[in-house]
Design an enzyme around this catalytic site. Structure first.
Site, mmCIF file in Angstrom:
data_model
loop_
_atom_site.group_PDB
_atom_site.id
_atom_site.type_symbol
_atom_site.label_atom_id
_atom_site.label_comp_id
_atom_site.label_asym_id
_atom_site.label_seq_id
_atom_site.Cartn_x
_atom_site.Cartn_y
_atom_site.Cartn_z
ATOM 1 N N ASN A 27 -10.098 -2.322 -7.595
ATOM 2 C CA ASN A 27 -9.166 -1.433 -8.297
ATOM 3 C C ASN A 27 -9.565 -1.200 -9.753
ATOM 4 O O ASN A 27 -9.092 -0.237 -10.383
ATOM 5 C CB ASN A 27 -7.740 -1.990 -8.248
ATOM 6 C CG ASN A 27 -7.124 -1.918 -6.871
ATOM 7 O OD1 ASN A 27 -6.197 -2.661 -6.545
ATOM 8 N ND2 ASN A 27 -7.638 -1.039 -6.006
ATOM 9 N N ASP A 52 0.824 -1.201 0.000
ATOM 10 C CA ASP A 52 0.000 0.000 0.000
ATOM 11 C C ASP A 52 0.861 1.256 0.000
ATOM 12 O O ASP A 52 1.893 1.308 0.677
ATOM 13 C CB ASP A 52 -0.897 -0.009 1.243
ATOM 14 C CG ASP A 52 -1.990 1.038 1.185
ATOM 15 O OD1 ASP A 52 -2.278 1.543 0.082
ATOM 16 O OD2 ASP A 52 -2.562 1.361 2.245
#
Length: 254
Positions: A81, A32
């Site tokens: 995503n 991340d």
């Protein structure tokens, strides 16, 4: 230069105190911070941030090989995503295509006998990416010393749903009965079938949640949250995570 020297000393200090017998077999990573890293740099394209993130993953794989960690599973792209801006999604798909093609003849991958595997809904990916993934998996399928899993088109809840659907189909075909359904059968029908559950899950960027990553498999995983954004992850950060894991008294069931 002085700061780098200090970190090298610190790396050495942590490394010398790590115990081979307590090394996790399977480390999973939520990578991340690529987008935030790009934003912090000012005018950097978000895709460039993801590209730097690929370089970080290569470094991490080197570190795990040095430490004797056998399995690495990295969260690269969730089903959610796909909702990101078109430019970013296209850029990521191009990165996947390019880097899976690289893995086919990657010197370190073959030298260290790393099996490459993608876990997730591969059917959702563009055809050229699916072909590149297949090429990389085929080129490394006979290796059994180490394994690199990349979670792409992945969602932990969807994985469990897909597992249950497979089991229902087998019941309808008369291959199994309802009484055969247990935890082991569900595990055998997950995307990660045949893999040990992760001993340690690391998430970068300071966020403290799993975000749907390996929900079934993480029941007894140790969790470690690191403040560094993924592209900025240093070896000392990774070693701290391993040290933290080794210092814990693992409990199963409580």
């Amino acid at each position: 230069m002085g700061e780098n020297f200090i970190y090298k000393i610190y790396e050495w200090y942590i490394s010398r105190n790590l115990e081979t017998s307590k090394m996790p077999k399977h480390v999973a990573i939520i990578m991340d911070g690529n987008r935030r890293y790009s934003k912090i740099q000012g005018n950097m394209d978000v895709v460039k941030g993801h590209e730097i993130g690929v370089d970080t993953l290569e470094k991490v794989l080197d570190w795990t090989i040095e430490l004797g960690i056998e399995i690495v599973t990295a969260y690269a792209f969730s089903t959610e995503n796909f909702n990101r801006p078109e430019h970013e999604v296209e850029g990521l798909m191009n990165l996947f295509f390019k880097n899976f093609k690289r893995l086919v003849d990657h010197e370190k991958i073959h030298k260290n006998e790393v099996k490459v595997k993608v876990v997730g809904r591969i059917d959702l990916l563009p055809d050229n990416v699916k072909e590149a993934i297949n090429d990389a998996e085929e080129a490394t399928k006979n290796y059994n010393k180490r394994q690199l899993n990349l979670a792409i088109g992945y969602d932990g809840r969807l994985e469990i749903v897909d597992s249950v659907k497979k089991i229902i189909r087998d019941i309808e075909k008369g291959l199994i009965t309802v009484d055969d359904v247990d935890e082991d059968l569900i595990s055998k029908n997950l995307y990660t079938a045949g893999l040990d559950d992760p001993n340690l899950i690391i998430r970068t960027s300071g966020e403290e949640r799993l975000s749907g990553f390996l929900l079934w498999q993480s029941s007894y995983s140790e969790l470690y949250f690191c403040e560094s954004l993924w592209p900025e992850l240093r070896k000392v950060d990774f070693l701290r995570a391993i040290r933290s894991y080794q210092e814990r008294e693992r409990r199963f069931g409580v």
